[in-house]
Design an enzyme around this catalytic site. Structure first.
Site, PDB file in Angstrom:
ATOM      1  N   ARG A 154      55.487 -22.782 -15.893  1.00 21.58           N
ATOM      2  CA  ARG A 154      56.420 -22.315 -14.985  1.00 21.58           C
ATOM      3  C   ARG A 154      55.733 -21.654 -13.627  1.00 21.58           C
ATOM      4  O   ARG A 154      56.179 -21.046 -12.662  1.00 21.58           O
ATOM      5  CB  ARG A 154      57.079 -20.915 -15.485  1.00 21.58           C
ATOM      6  CG  ARG A 154      58.100 -21.022 -16.520  1.00 21.58           C
ATOM      7  CD  ARG A 154      59.471 -21.414 -16.007  1.00 21.58           C
ATOM      8  NE  ARG A 154      59.765 -20.242 -15.342  1.00 21.58           N
ATOM      9  CZ  ARG A 154      60.571 -20.035 -14.144  1.00 21.58           C
ATOM     10  NH1 ARG A 154      60.724 -21.218 -13.546  1.00 21.58           N
ATOM     11  NH2 ARG A 154      61.047 -18.906 -13.705  1.00 21.58           N
TER      12      ARG A 154
ATOM     13  N   TYR B  82      67.854  -6.621 -15.362  1.00 23.98           N
ATOM     14  CA  TYR B  82      67.157  -7.728 -14.646  1.00 23.98           C
ATOM     15  C   TYR B  82      68.216  -9.333 -14.737  1.00 23.98           C
ATOM     16  O   TYR B  82      68.548  -9.465 -15.680  1.00 23.98           O
ATOM     17  CB  TYR B  82      65.755  -8.289 -15.013  1.00 23.98           C
ATOM     18  CG  TYR B  82      65.604  -9.742 -14.716  1.00 23.98           C
ATOM     19  CD1 TYR B  82      64.717  -9.796 -13.195  1.00 23.98           C
ATOM     20  CD2 TYR B  82      65.501 -10.784 -15.437  1.00 23.98           C
ATOM     21  CE1 TYR B  82      64.783 -10.964 -12.963  1.00 23.98           C
ATOM     22  CE2 TYR B  82      65.089 -11.826 -15.063  1.00 23.98           C
ATOM     23  CZ  TYR B  82      64.807 -12.124 -13.780  1.00 23.98           C
ATOM     24  OH  TYR B  82      64.464 -13.663 -13.159  1.00 23.98           O
TER      25      TYR B  82
ATOM     26  N   HIS C 137      61.929 -12.011 -19.571  1.00 23.95           N
ATOM     27  CA  HIS C 137      61.331 -11.277 -18.598  1.00 23.95           C
ATOM     28  C   HIS C 137      60.261 -10.381 -19.167  1.00 23.95           C
ATOM     29  O   HIS C 137      59.868  -9.117 -18.679  1.00 23.95           O
ATOM     30  CB  HIS C 137      62.282 -10.695 -17.696  1.00 23.95           C
ATOM     31  CG  HIS C 137      61.811 -10.576 -16.194  1.00 23.95           C
ATOM     32  ND1 HIS C 137      61.530  -9.210 -15.537  1.00 23.95           N
ATOM     33  CD2 HIS C 137      61.809 -11.440 -15.291  1.00 23.95           C
ATOM     34  CE1 HIS C 137      61.407  -9.682 -14.288  1.00 23.95           C
ATOM     35  NE2 HIS C 137      61.490 -11.010 -14.102  1.00 23.95           N
TER      36      HIS C 137
ATOM     37  N   GLU D  37      55.061 -17.815 -14.606  1.00 21.60           N
ATOM     38  CA  GLU D  37      55.484 -17.562 -13.131  1.00 21.60           C
ATOM     39  C   GLU D  37      54.600 -16.372 -12.681  1.00 21.60           C
ATOM     40  O   GLU D  37      54.467 -16.394 -11.500  1.00 21.60           O
ATOM     41  CB  GLU D  37      56.883 -17.277 -12.943  1.00 21.60           C
ATOM     42  CG  GLU D  37      57.346 -15.679 -13.767  1.00 21.60           C
ATOM     43  CD  GLU D  37      58.994 -15.456 -13.489  1.00 21.60           C
ATOM     44  OE1 GLU D  37      58.882 -14.107 -13.237  1.00 21.60           O
ATOM     45  OE2 GLU D  37      59.527 -16.233 -13.763  1.00 21.60           O
TER      46      GLU D  37
ATOM     47  N   HIS E 202      71.248 -19.889 -11.426  1.00 18.64           N
ATOM     48  CA  HIS E 202      71.366 -18.634 -12.138  1.00 18.64           C
ATOM     49  C   HIS E 202      72.619 -18.062 -12.192  1.00 18.64           C
ATOM     50  O   HIS E 202      73.405 -17.621 -11.418  1.00 18.64           O
ATOM     51  CB  HIS E 202      70.340 -17.713 -11.364  1.00 18.64           C
ATOM     52  CG  HIS E 202      69.222 -17.763 -11.145  1.00 18.64           C
ATOM     53  ND1 HIS E 202      68.192 -16.955 -10.835  1.00 18.64           N
ATOM     54  CD2 HIS E 202      68.310 -18.747 -11.652  1.00 18.64           C
ATOM     55  CE1 HIS E 202      66.938 -17.445 -11.027  1.00 18.64           C
ATOM     56  NE2 HIS E 202      66.970 -18.528 -11.846  1.00 18.64           N
TER      57      HIS E 202
ATOM     58  N   GLU F 284      63.509 -24.664 -10.874  1.00 19.38           N
ATOM     59  CA  GLU F 284      64.259 -23.542 -10.610  1.00 19.38           C
ATOM     60  C   GLU F 284      64.761 -23.642  -9.267  1.00 19.38           C
ATOM     61  O   GLU F 284      63.801 -23.830  -8.633  1.00 19.38           O
ATOM     62  CB  GLU F 284      63.570 -22.087 -10.907  1.00 19.38           C
ATOM     63  CG  GLU F 284      64.486 -20.782 -10.807  1.00 19.38           C
ATOM     64  CD  GLU F 284      63.637 -19.694 -11.122  1.00 19.38           C
ATOM     65  OE1 GLU F 284      64.296 -18.805 -11.552  1.00 19.38           O
ATOM     66  OE2 GLU F 284      62.453 -19.975 -11.276  1.00 19.38           O
TER      67      GLU F 284
ATOM     68  N   ASN G 129      55.717 -10.730  -3.841  1.00 22.43           N
ATOM     69  CA  ASN G 129      56.870  -9.870  -3.686  1.00 22.43           C
ATOM     70  C   ASN G 129      56.653  -8.326  -4.010  1.00 22.43           C
ATOM     71  O   ASN G 129      56.072  -8.037  -5.245  1.00 22.43           O
ATOM     72  CB  ASN G 129      58.205 -10.270  -4.653  1.00 22.43           C
ATOM     73  CG  ASN G 129      59.489  -9.746  -4.295  1.00 22.43           C
ATOM     74  OD1 ASN G 129      59.736  -9.166  -3.357  1.00 22.43           O
ATOM     75  ND2 ASN G 129      60.240  -9.813  -5.233  1.00 22.43           N
TER      76      ASN G 129
ATOM     77  N   HIS H  45      58.289 -22.130 -10.938  1.00 20.42           N
ATOM     78  CA  HIS H  45      59.337 -20.946 -10.492  1.00 20.42           C
ATOM     79  C   HIS H  45      59.773 -21.120  -9.103  1.00 20.42           C
ATOM     80  O   HIS H  45      59.084 -21.562  -8.453  1.00 20.42           O
ATOM     81  CB  HIS H  45      58.280 -19.692 -10.654  1.00 20.42           C
ATOM     82  CG  HIS H  45      58.683 -18.323 -10.083  1.00 20.42           C
ATOM     83  ND1 HIS H  45      59.752 -17.817 -10.989  1.00 20.42           N
ATOM     84  CD2 HIS H  45      58.220 -17.542  -9.053  1.00 20.42           C
ATOM     85  CE1 HIS H  45      59.981 -16.361 -10.558  1.00 20.42           C
ATOM     86  NE2 HIS H  45      59.250 -16.583  -9.332  1.00 20.42           N
TER      87      HIS H  45
ATOM     88  N   GLU I 246      62.460 -18.076 -21.691  1.00 17.70           N
ATOM     89  CA  GLU I 246      61.244 -18.177 -20.862  1.00 17.70           C
ATOM     90  C   GLU I 246      60.657 -16.472 -20.938  1.00 17.70           C
ATOM     91  O   GLU I 246      61.526 -15.433 -21.041  1.00 17.70           O
ATOM     92  CB  GLU I 246      62.130 -18.123 -19.240  1.00 17.70           C
ATOM     93  CG  GLU I 246      61.078 -18.018 -18.192  1.00 17.70           C
ATOM     94  CD  GLU I 246      61.821 -17.713 -16.850  1.00 17.70           C
ATOM     95  OE1 GLU I 246      61.264 -17.293 -15.834  1.00 17.70           O
ATOM     96  OE2 GLU I 246      62.990 -18.445 -16.828  1.00 17.70           O
TER      97      GLU I 246
ATOM     98  N   ASP J 162      65.916 -16.028 -19.636  1.00 15.31           N
ATOM     99  CA  ASP J 162      64.649 -15.488 -19.246  1.00 15.31           C
ATOM    100  C   ASP J 162      64.609 -13.988 -19.965  1.00 15.31           C
ATOM    101  O   ASP J 162      65.491 -13.007 -19.642  1.00 15.31           O
ATOM    102  CB  ASP J 162      64.844 -15.273 -17.782  1.00 15.31           C
ATOM    103  CG  ASP J 162      63.482 -14.650 -17.211  1.00 15.31           C
ATOM    104  OD1 ASP J 162      62.683 -14.428 -18.075  1.00 15.31           O
ATOM    105  OD2 ASP J 162      63.249 -14.356 -16.096  1.00 15.31           O
TER     106      ASP J 162
ATOM    107  N   TRP K 245      59.368  -4.666 -17.220  1.00 15.28           N
ATOM    108  CA  TRP K 245      60.713  -4.843 -16.327  1.00 15.28           C
ATOM    109  C   TRP K 245      60.839  -6.250 -16.456  1.00 15.28           C
ATOM    110  O   TRP K 245      62.260  -6.741 -16.831  1.00 15.28           O
ATOM    111  CB  TRP K 245      60.752  -4.341 -14.874  1.00 15.28           C
ATOM    112  CG  TRP K 245      61.964  -4.927 -14.012  1.00 15.28           C
ATOM    113  CD1 TRP K 245      62.994  -4.244 -14.297  1.00 15.28           C
ATOM    114  CD2 TRP K 245      62.001  -5.767 -13.127  1.00 15.28           C
ATOM    115  NE1 TRP K 245      63.990  -4.780 -13.342  1.00 15.28           N
ATOM    116  CE2 TRP K 245      63.348  -5.983 -12.730  1.00 15.28           C
ATOM    117  CE3 TRP K 245      60.826  -6.886 -12.678  1.00 15.28           C
ATOM    118  CZ2 TRP K 245      63.799  -6.755 -11.640  1.00 15.28           C
ATOM    119  CZ3 TRP K 245      61.240  -7.570 -11.376  1.00 15.28           C
ATOM    120  CH2 TRP K 245      63.036  -7.742 -11.413  1.00 15.28           C
TER     121      TRP K 245
ATOM    122  N   ASP L 197      61.889 -15.179  -3.900  1.00 15.24           N
ATOM    123  CA  ASP L 197      60.649 -14.663  -3.717  1.00 15.24           C
ATOM    124  C   ASP L 197      59.627 -15.833  -3.402  1.00 15.24           C
ATOM    125  O   ASP L 197      58.617 -15.513  -3.170  1.00 15.24           O
ATOM    126  CB  ASP L 197      60.192 -13.715  -4.720  1.00 15.24           C
ATOM    127  CG  ASP L 197      59.696 -14.331  -6.028  1.00 15.24           C
ATOM    128  OD1 ASP L 197      60.058 -15.571  -6.337  1.00 15.24           O
ATOM    129  OD2 ASP L 197      59.487 -13.618  -7.031  1.00 15.24           O
TER     130      ASP L 197
ATOM    131  N   ARG M 121      70.869 -21.221 -16.089  1.00 14.21           N
ATOM    132  CA  ARG M 121      70.207 -20.036 -16.957  1.00 14.21           C
ATOM    133  C   ARG M 121      71.481 -19.064 -16.932  1.00 14.21           C
ATOM    134  O   ARG M 121      72.059 -18.745 -15.890  1.00 14.21           O
ATOM    135  CB  ARG M 121      69.235 -19.502 -15.854  1.00 14.21           C
ATOM    136  CG  ARG M 121      68.341 -18.577 -16.618  1.00 14.21           C
ATOM    137  CD  ARG M 121      67.401 -17.821 -15.798  1.00 14.21           C
ATOM    138  NE  ARG M 121      67.851 -16.754 -14.931  1.00 14.21           N
ATOM    139  CZ  ARG M 121      67.206 -15.956 -14.190  1.00 14.21           C
ATOM    140  NH1 ARG M 121      65.888 -15.824 -14.280  1.00 14.21           N
ATOM    141  NH2 ARG M 121      67.872 -14.717 -13.590  1.00 14.21           N
TER     142      ARG M 121
END
Length: 409
Positions: free
Chosen positions: A290, A159, A219, A269, A122, A346, A37, A319, A243, A217, A409, A323, A147
């Site tokens: 993940r 995010y 992130h 991931e 999600h 997921e 991605n 994951h 996560e 998450d 991010w 994406d 999640r």
């Protein structure tokens, strides 16, 4: 049997995907996912300019030998571009082998260890009422685990919050990468986040009770001690996992986190090889792997890393947002169905346009995913539909702190 053609197909139904199609002299074809991605064309070039010609006249049944050849002969090993390219070849060869044998790939991996794969969805919201509505919607769709992501007062864009507007004016639901020539800048405040998240989970537990498995998450945005603080503060709400709490390139950081919290940890991931997991698994610093088949070199290494993790009672949590193309999701679903130490998968449903391009035997019923029983991976590419969705440049967002510093991010 010999490989006679290898073609790279880039298509953009709702988002960009890179797919490798390998054809044999017996007319059997196999598909592999090479999507990275925000850097899709780098993998397409790697395949087109350096790999596809190496596959011609090779025996497609020699999957392990081909994997080792592509990994070792390049000399410059690892990295997301290289491993996504190798993953596409590996998946396509497993797809061919399954079709030649007349079996779904999971049968070639030892057969099913379960009837289907438990998934999580999600849920998100800009405030608590919107979050509750999202959770209820996912429960109605059949998800048994959720999640939870929420906006944070003082942070403009965050995010994982589906309803927040993007710079493009579109919803954030299935693709945080914004189309255009430049990535979108978002803001971040760790202290505000650490204060707010426990209050969100308190509200969710009060509304939905103690039984619903909840995930979150982080992130990669926290330092190790901040991650430890978050894990400890969330212990009263009994998370299924927390996560990506800190950038995991520093595997030793998880020693500190483990010392301070019993909240289960999931990571991986953005990992590309077993070496990224080596310390984490050996020292039992995580609870869930993940890794994604697409970014980890395919089915072959994903099965190997889970065999390694099984020694330490560590389970899978592959994951699986959008994406990862339907081909990549199918590949890791076959692994998940076969391994004993499966944890959870997921799952985000792809768009209608994507499902037109990728014709699938996969089913999602009452919160459980199954790759189907068609020979191979169970996914075929509608090339006419793929050609109708040309590539569009897109970038994932990035964060800056209030003083202008670029942040994770």
């Amino acid at each position: 049997m010999k490989i006679i053609a290898a073609e790279v197909i880039v298509t953009s139904p709702s988002r960009n995907f890179v797919t490798l199609k390998i054809t044999t002299d017996e007319g059997i074809t196999g598909l592999g996912d090479a999507t990275l991605n925000g850097r899709e064309l780098a993998v397409a070039s790697y395949l087109n300019d350096h790999v596809t010609q190496l596959l011609i006249n090779r025996d497609p049944h020699r999957i392990e030998d081909t994997w080792q050849f592509l990994y070792r002969s390049a000399y410059w090993r690892r990295g997301p571009v290289t491993m996504a390219a190798i993953a596409a070849v590996d998946m396509a060869l497993w797809d061919i082998k399954g079709k030649a044998a007349g079996m779904p790939v999971y049968q070639l991996l030892g057969g099913a260890s379960r009837t289907a794969l438990r998934t999580y969805g999600h849920a998100s919201g800009r405030d608590i009422p919107e979050l509750f509505d999202s959770i209820r919607q996912h429960l109605e769709e059949g998800y048994k685990s959720i999640r939870v992501q929420s906006s944070v007062p003082g942070i403009t864009a965050l995010y994982g919050v589906a309803a927040q507007a993007q710079a493009t004016g579109e919803r954030y639901d299935f693709e945080p990468a914004g189309r255009g020539a430049q990535p979108t800048e978002e803001d971040w405040d760790t202290r505000a986040y650490l204060r707010h998240v426990p209050t969100v989970f308190e509200a969710v537990r009060n509304e939905f009770g103690p039984e619903l498995p909840l995930l979150h998450d982080g992130h990669h945005r926290m330092t190790p001690i901040q991650a430890a603080k978050l894990g400890k503060s969330l212990e009263p709400y009994d998370l299924f996992w927390l996560e990506d709490v800190t950038p995991a390139e520093n595997q030793e950081a998880f020693r500190l986190i483990r010392q301070h919290t019993t909240t289960p940890l999931a990571v991986g991931e953005i990992f590309n090889t077993v070496f990224d997991f080596q310390t984490l698994i050996k020292e039992q610093l995580i609870d869930y792997v993940r890794a994604a088949s697409t970014h980890f070199g395919g089915i072959s290494p994903l099965k190997k890393v889970m065999d390694y993790a099984a020694q330490y009672q560590i389970k899978s949590g592959f994951h699986g947002p959008t994406d990862v193309s339907p081909v990549g999701l199918a590949a890791q679903s076959h692994v998940g169905l076969a391994i004993h130490n499966f944890g959870i998968q997921e799952y985000m449903e792809h768009s209608a346009k994507t499902n037109t391009v990728f014709e699938q035997s996969m089913t999602f019923t009452d919160g459980y995913l199954h790759p189907g029983d068609k020979p191979g991976l169970g996914v075929e590419l509608n090339e006419e539909a793929a050609a109708s969705f040309p590539y569009q440049q897109a970038y994932l967002p990035y964060n800056r702190l209030s003083d202008g510093t670029v942040h994770d991010w």
